[in-house]
Design an enzyme around this catalytic site. Structure first.
Site, PDB file in Angstrom:
ATOM      1  N   HIS A 242     -22.802 -19.869  -5.080  1.00  0.00           N
ATOM      2  CA  HIS A 242     -22.771 -18.457  -5.540  1.00  0.00           C
ATOM      3  C   HIS A 242     -24.190 -17.907  -5.455  1.00  0.00           C
ATOM      4  CE1 HIS A 242     -21.300 -15.261  -8.571  1.00  0.00           C
ATOM      5  NE2 HIS A 242     -22.497 -14.890  -8.163  1.00  0.00           N
TER       6      HIS A 242
ATOM      7  N   HIS B 200     -26.730 -14.334  -4.405  1.00  0.00           N
ATOM      8  CA  HIS B 200     -26.958 -12.938  -3.990  1.00  0.00           C
ATOM      9  C   HIS B 200     -28.222 -12.876  -3.147  1.00  0.00           C
ATOM     10  CE1 HIS B 200     -23.992 -11.381  -6.892  1.00  0.00           C
ATOM     11  NE2 HIS B 200     -24.382 -12.418  -7.609  1.00  0.00           N
TER      12      HIS B 200
ATOM     13  N   LYS C   3     -14.016 -12.609  -2.816  1.00  0.00           N
ATOM     14  CA  LYS C   3     -14.586 -12.466  -4.156  1.00  0.00           C
ATOM     15  C   LYS C   3     -13.852 -11.401  -4.954  1.00  0.00           C
ATOM     16  CE  LYS C   3     -17.411 -12.567  -7.579  1.00  0.00           C
ATOM     17  NZ  LYS C   3     -18.672 -13.152  -7.945  1.00  0.00           N
TER      18      LYS C   3
ATOM     19  N   HIS D  78     -15.157 -13.444 -10.628  1.00  0.00           N
ATOM     20  CA  HIS D  78     -16.058 -13.072 -11.732  1.00  0.00           C
ATOM     21  C   HIS D  78     -15.169 -12.921 -12.963  1.00  0.00           C
ATOM     22  CE1 HIS D  78     -19.740 -11.198 -13.530  1.00  0.00           C
ATOM     23  NE2 HIS D  78     -18.808 -10.873 -14.408  1.00  0.00           N
TER      24      HIS D  78
ATOM     25  N   HIS E 132     -19.766 -18.990 -12.361  1.00  0.00           N
ATOM     26  CA  HIS E 132     -20.779 -18.917 -13.421  1.00  0.00           C
ATOM     27  C   HIS E 132     -20.158 -18.967 -14.811  1.00  0.00           C
ATOM     28  CE1 HIS E 132     -19.609 -14.773 -12.852  1.00  0.00           C
ATOM     29  NE2 HIS E 132     -20.482 -14.512 -11.912  1.00  0.00           N
TER      30      HIS E 132
ATOM     31  N   ASP F 262     -26.009 -18.278  -8.781  1.00  0.00           N
ATOM     32  CA  ASP F 262     -25.939 -16.843  -9.118  1.00  0.00           C
ATOM     33  C   ASP F 262     -27.356 -16.251  -9.141  1.00  0.00           C
ATOM     34  OD1 ASP F 262     -24.909 -14.373  -9.677  1.00  0.00           O
ATOM     35  OD2 ASP F 262     -24.589 -14.755 -11.803  1.00  0.00           O
TER      36      ASP F 262
HETATM   37  C1  NCD Z   1     -25.172 -10.145 -10.287  1.00  0.00           C
HETATM   38  C2  NCD Z   1     -25.944  -9.156  -9.403  1.00  0.00           C
HETATM   39  O1  NCD Z   1     -27.022  -8.734  -9.811  1.00  0.00           O
HETATM   40  O2  NCD Z   1     -25.454  -8.844  -8.326  1.00  0.00           O
HETATM   41  N1  NCD Z   1     -25.685 -10.067 -11.621  1.00  0.00           N
HETATM   42  C3  NCD Z   1     -25.579 -11.001 -12.589  1.00  0.00           C
HETATM   43  O3  NCD Z   1     -25.971 -10.714 -13.721  1.00  0.00           O
HETATM   44  N2  NCD Z   1     -25.104 -12.199 -12.358  1.00  0.00           N
HETATM   45  C4  NCD Z   1     -23.711  -9.880 -10.224  1.00  0.00           C
HETATM   46  C5  NCD Z   1     -22.873 -10.999 -10.775  1.00  0.00           C
HETATM   47  O4  NCD Z   1     -22.775 -12.073 -10.185  1.00  0.00           O
HETATM   48  O5  NCD Z   1     -22.276 -10.813 -11.846  1.00  0.00           O
HETATM   49 ZN    ZN Z   2     -23.343 -13.309  -9.052  1.00  0.00          ZN
END
Ligand code: NCD
Ligand code: ZN
Length: 348
Positions: A14, A16, A100, A137, A175, A248
């Site tokens: 996971h 970003h 997702k 999520h 998460h 995450d």
């Molecule tokens: C994530 C993001 O910033 O894209 N933020 C987070 O707090 N984890 C989005 C997510 O995975 O919930």
């Molecule tokens: Zn995330």
């Protein structure tokens, strides 16, 4: 246990990476340690179709540091308009590894997510048929529900009904932050896995709120009380193959975090492997580290364990850089709030 460990190159289930200048700055932090990652599709606008995912994949590959050996595993952002045939074609071509699900409004860039779960039923059924996993999520967005209860309520109101209604659908509860989620996952025999972040293994809600508000510890799902953190640690170090690493890592510019309405997300790509090693070491569970970082997730997704290796060495506590510079400003690196003795070096 020894002070030196060699493990296969891990996976991040996971992640970003964002886009543009942010992608350019944060991608090397991941490729240094991880061989593959599930790439979250919550861009603005989101990665909804196979064509979007193919274009985003090209942008990631173009941003790769020299000599990096890294495979981005692409995902599609499920909306109420997602076409099951587009999903099936993107999966059949090997372009996407998962879909997702964001409940609409649950987190950063989730406005296009799902409100009415009946509307996505045909996509979920297609996914069950072709064996494509759903990353979830797991938080409700009902304003009546306290933010610290949103994960537990999601299990009962959404996750369990969706799973019951779609036999054979492979689901990853992402998460996880509560004992409730750990208990739910361990109560299911097959088809359900969960990712755990590095930060949720080391912080609880006091870290966010005591002695002033600490925006760099704020993420969603928000860290809960200590008993939940302990349940996550117990699940991670247990060796139970249903639990695996998903950082995450969610970079935001410092200006967007240190604000009257700060964004959710902890940026952990730089030190996630070292932080997790520290946790397993302090639990006397270094023998389970390889499963959590390198094997359990691959087995759940039906992929081979990565070739290549990382060496982890225990030494004096290490100091991480404070931030990563982007063309638009700095991004603060997660501070694990405890000494981290493990250094991580890629083997060549
Ligand atoms: C994530 C993001 O910033 O894209 N933020 C987070 O707090 N984890 C989005 C997510 O995975 O919930
Ligand atoms: Zn995330």
């Amino acid at each position: 246990m020894s002070d030196i460990l060699t493990i296969p190159r891990p996976d991040d289930w996971h992640l970003h990476l964002r886009d543009g200048a942010m992608l350019q700055a944060v991608l090397p932090e991941t490729t240094r340690h991880f061989a593959r990652a599930i790439i979250m599709p919550n861009l603005v606008p989101p990665v909804v179709t196979g064509a979007h995912a193919a274009a985003y994949r090209e942008r990631i590959l173009a941003a790769m540091p020299e000599g990096a050996d890294f495979t981005p595993l692409m995902t599609l952002y499920l909306t109420e308009d997602t076409d099951p045939e587009d999903v099936a074609a993107a999966a059949a071509s090997g372009l996407v590894t998962a879909v997702k699900l964001y409940p609409a409004g649950a987190t950063t860039n989730s406005a296009s997510g799902v409100r009415d779960f009946d509307k996505v039923r045909p996509v979920l059924e297609k996914m069950a048929e072709i064996g494509l996993p759903l990353c979830v999520h797991g938080e409700v967005t009902d304003p009546e529900i306290d933010i610290f209860d949103r994960e537990a309520v999601f299990i009962e109101r959404v996750l369990d009904p969706v799973r019951q209604a779609t036999p054979g659908l492979k689901v990853i509860m992402e998460h996880v932050t509560t004992k409730d989620a750990v208990d739910y996952v361990t109560g299911v025999d097959a088809g359900l896995g969960a990712t755990i972040t590095a930060h949720h293994l080391v912080i609880n809600r006091n870290h966010i709120l005591v002695g002033g508000i600490h925006p760099h510890y704020y993420c969603l799902p928000v860290a809960k009380r200590e008993l939940h953190r302990k349940a996550l640690v117990a699940a991670a170090v247990s060796g139970d193959a249903r639990f695996f690493m998903g950082t995450d890592s969610a970079p935001h510019l410092d200006g967007a975090k240190e604000s009257a309405c700060g964004c959710a997300g902890c940026f952990t790509a730089t030190n996630a492997v070292a932080v997790v090693a520290e946790v397993f070491d302090s639990e006397g569970a270094l023998d389970k580290l390889e499963g959590f970082l390198c094997r359990n997730g691959a087995a759940f997704y039906g992929l081979a364990v990565n070739s290549g290796s990382l060496t982890l060495t225990r030494a004096a506590p290490q100091v991480f850089p404070e931030n990563v510079a982007t063309a638009d400003g700095p991004v603060t690196i997660f501070d694990p709030a405890r000494p981290i003795h493990w250094t991580v070096s890629p083997d060549t």
